[in-house]
Design an enzyme around this catalytic site. Structure first.
Site, mmCIF file in Angstrom:
data_model
loop_
_atom_site.group_PDB
_atom_site.id
_atom_site.type_symbol
_atom_site.label_atom_id
_atom_site.label_comp_id
_atom_site.label_asym_id
_atom_site.label_seq_id
_atom_site.Cartn_x
_atom_site.Cartn_y
_atom_site.Cartn_z
ATOM 1 N N ASP A 150 47.442 44.102 38.338
ATOM 2 C CA ASP A 150 48.633 43.965 39.183
ATOM 3 C C ASP A 150 49.914 44.253 38.387
ATOM 4 O O ASP A 150 49.866 44.545 37.179
ATOM 5 C CB ASP A 150 48.626 42.544 39.783
ATOM 6 N N ASP A 208 51.965 44.651 49.931
ATOM 7 C CA ASP A 208 50.788 43.919 50.415
ATOM 8 C C ASP A 208 50.600 44.026 51.933
ATOM 9 O O ASP A 208 51.545 43.838 52.699
ATOM 10 C CB ASP A 208 50.930 42.427 50.090
HETATM 11 C C1 GLA Z 1 49.937 40.949 44.638
HETATM 12 C C2 GLA Z 1 48.875 41.947 45.105
HETATM 13 C C3 GLA Z 1 47.938 41.266 46.098
HETATM 14 C C4 GLA Z 1 47.289 40.065 45.436
HETATM 15 C C5 GLA Z 1 48.375 39.118 44.912
HETATM 16 C C6 GLA Z 1 47.791 37.997 44.082
HETATM 17 O O1 GLA Z 1 50.793 40.579 45.646
HETATM 18 O O2 GLA Z 1 49.476 43.065 45.686
HETATM 19 O O3 GLA Z 1 46.944 42.171 46.536
HETATM 20 O O4 GLA Z 1 46.473 40.495 44.384
HETATM 21 O O5 GLA Z 1 49.311 39.802 44.103
HETATM 22 O O6 GLA Z 1 48.777 37.138 43.594
#
Ligand code: GLA
Length: 422
Positions: A150, A208
Site C-alpha cells: 500500500d 478505494d
Molecule cells: C487502503 C487500501 C485498501 C485497504 C486499506 C487497509 O485504503 O486502498 O484496499 O488495503 O488501505 O488499511
C-alpha cells in the site's frame, strides 16, 4: 564506449532491474481478500474458515486460489528488536502466519499478505520503508504467494518517485527466488500504470471501492482508457469485488452486482472476492455464488490473450447532468463494451450491453432499453455472421449477421454475450 552504447547499456540495466519478470499472474489473479467485508476485524480463525470455505464451496475449483490477508495482521507497536522483522499480532495470529500458509497449501490454495511502502500502513501498523529485503525475506520464509503493498504514510521522497520504492520491493521479492504476485496499491500517483507495469503484477488505478453503485460506476469510468496498459503478467486493478458484501447495512442489488462482476471480468481485473465466505452456502447467498462462479464470465477474464475490454460506444439521449441525473423529460444512457478472446476459437469476442440509466434505479425518466452492438465495432467485417451466447442465461441465442440487438435490458443491468464469428 560511445555515448549511445553506454546509454543503451544503462537503459537495459535499468529495465532488467525493474522488470517484475517473475512468471506469475499470466492471467488476472483470482481469490479473496479480507478488507472489503472485515476491515481490521480479522484473526486466524476467520482466515482458516475462509480457506476451508473457498475450497469446500467450489470457489477454488472455479479459479479463486488466493486467500489474502489485508491490513491489521501484524503487531502494531513495532518490529522484532533483534531481527527487525515484522511480527504477527500475538493474540489474533498467535499461531503465526507461516502456519496459515502451510494450511492453505495443504488445501491446494495460496496465501497472500499486505504491507505498505511507507512508515506505517493505512491502519497504522509498521510499514516496510527501509526494510524491503528484510520483509521480502520474511514473506518468502513464511511461504507467502501474494503481496499487496500500500501507499500510506509516505515521506516526500516516496511521494515524488514512488517507482523507486516499489521497485526496491519488486527487486527484493525477486531476490528471494520465491514466485510472489506483487500487487501495487498506489492509487494516488498520476499515470502510475506507466511505471507500475514494469515493476508489479497489478496496480490499483483508483481510490478505494466501497459498497455503492456510485463507487462502481466511478471506477468503471476511470478505467475506460486504461486498456493499453494491461497484458499477461501485469494488470490494471480497479480494486476488489463488492459482490455479496454487506457493510453498514449497504449492499449492491443483484443487477448492480452482476454488472460490477461482468465489467471486472471484461476489464481483465484481478477478481478478489470481498464477501464473507462463511455464509456463501446460505440459501439467500445462492445468487452471489452463481454470479461469482459463472464459467463463461470467468473464461473471459482468464483468456490467455490478456486483452482488457474497451468501451466501444455510449448512447446518451436527453440532458444528463454531471451526477448522471436526467434533466429532460426522458433520458437514455447505455454503453457497449467489448474485447477479443482466443477461446473457444481465434475469432471469439465478448461484449457487454449495459443499461446504465441514472444513478437511482427508481428514476422513471429512464426505462429498460434494447441495446445494439455492430460487429464492425469489434473489428469484424460489417456483414460478419456471428453466433451469440448469453453468458448469464447460458443460452445460445443463434447466429446474427452484421449486428445484434438485445431484448430490453433492465436498469443497472447488462446483457453479457460471448461471440463466435462463423
Ligand atoms: C487502503 C487500501 C485498501 C485497504 C486499506 C487497509 O485504503 O486502498 O484496499 O488495503 O488501505 O488499511
Amino acid at each position: 564506449m560511445n555515448s549511445f552504447l553506454s546509454l543503451l547499456l544503462f537503459s537495459s540495466l535499468f529495465i532488467l532491474t525493474l522488470s517484475h519478470n517473475n512468471g506469475v499472474a499470466r492471467t488476472p489473479p483470482m481469490g479473496w481478500n479480507s478488507w472489503n467485508q472485515f476491515a481490521c476485524n480479522i484473526d486466524q480463525d476467520l482466515l482458516t474458515d475462509t480457506i476451508d470455505q473457498i475450497v469446500s464451496s467450489g470457489l477454488a475449483d472455479a479459479g479463486y486460489k488466493f486467500v489474502n490477508i489485508d491490513d491489521c495482521w501484524s503487531y502494531k507497536n513495532g518490529r522484532d528488536n533483534k531481527t527487525n522483522e515484522l511480527i504477527p499480532d500475538p493474540v489474533r495470529f498467535s499461531r503465526g502466519i507461516h502456519s496459515l500458509s502451510k494450511y492453505a497449501h495443504s488445501k491446494g490454495v495460496k496465501l497472500g499478505i499486505y504491507g505498505d511502502v511507507g512508515f506505517t500502513t493505512c491502519a497504522g501498523y509498521p510499514g516496510t520503508l527501509d526494510h524491503f529485503q528484510t520483509d521480502a525475506d520474511t514473506f518468502a520464509r513464511w511461504e507467502i504467494d501474494y503481496l499487496k503493498l500500500d501507499f500510506c504514510d509516505i515521506p516526500k521522497k516516496v511521494q515524488d518517485e514512488p517507482w523507486i520504492y516499489f521497485g526496491y520491493m519488486s527487486e527484493a521479492l525477486n531476490k528471494t527466488g520465491r514466485p510472489i504476485v506483487f500487487s501495487i496499491c498506489a492509487w494516488q500517483p498520476k499515470e502510475m500504470y506507466k511505471w507500475a507495469r514494469k515493476i508489479g503484477n497489478s496496480w490499483r488505478t483508483t481510490d478505494d471501492i466501497n459498497v455503492s453503485w456510485q463507487s462502481v460506476l466511478s471506477i468503471i469510468d476511470q478505467n475506460r482508457e486504461l486498456y493499453p496498459y494491461a497484458e499477461p503478467g501485469s494488470w490494471n486493478d480497479p480494486d476488489m469485488l463488492e459482490v455479496g458484501v454487506v457493510r453498514d447495512g449497504r449492499s449492491l442489488s443483484q443487477n448492480q452486482a452482476r454488472t460490477h462482476f461482468s465489467l471486472w471480468t471484461l476489464l481483465s481485473a484481478p477478481l478478489l472476492l470481498g464477501n464473507d465466505l462463511r455464509k456463501i452456502r446460505d440459501p439467500d447467498q445462492k445468487w452471489v455464488f452463481d454470479i461469482l462462479t459463472n464459467r463463461d464470465a470467468i473464461a473471459v477474464n482468464q483468456d490467455p490473450n490478456g486483452a482488457q475490454g474497451r468501451s466501444l460506444y455510449q448512447n446518451i439521449q436527453g440532458k444528463i447532468d454531471r451526477d448522471g441525473n436526467c434533466e429532460s423529460k426522458n433520458c437514455t444512457r447505455t454503453e457497449v463494451w467489448g474485447r477479443p478472446l482466443t477461446r473457444p476459437t481465434k475469432q471469439s469476442y465478448a461484449a457487454i450491453l449495459f443499461n446504465r440509466a441514472g444513478p437511482n434505479v427508481d428514476d422513471e425518466k429512464f426505462t429498460q432499453e434494447k441495446i445494439t452492438i455492430r460487429w464492425s465495432s469489434l473489428g469484424m467485417p460489417s456483414d460478419a455472421k456471428v453466433r451469440v451466447k448469453d453468458i448469464w442465461s447460458n443460452k445460445d441465442l443463434g447466429v446474427y449477421q452484421g449486428s445484434f440487438t438485445s431484448e430490453p435490458v433492465e436498469k443497472h443491468n447488462v446483457v453479457y454475450i460471448r461471440l463466435e464469428q462463423q
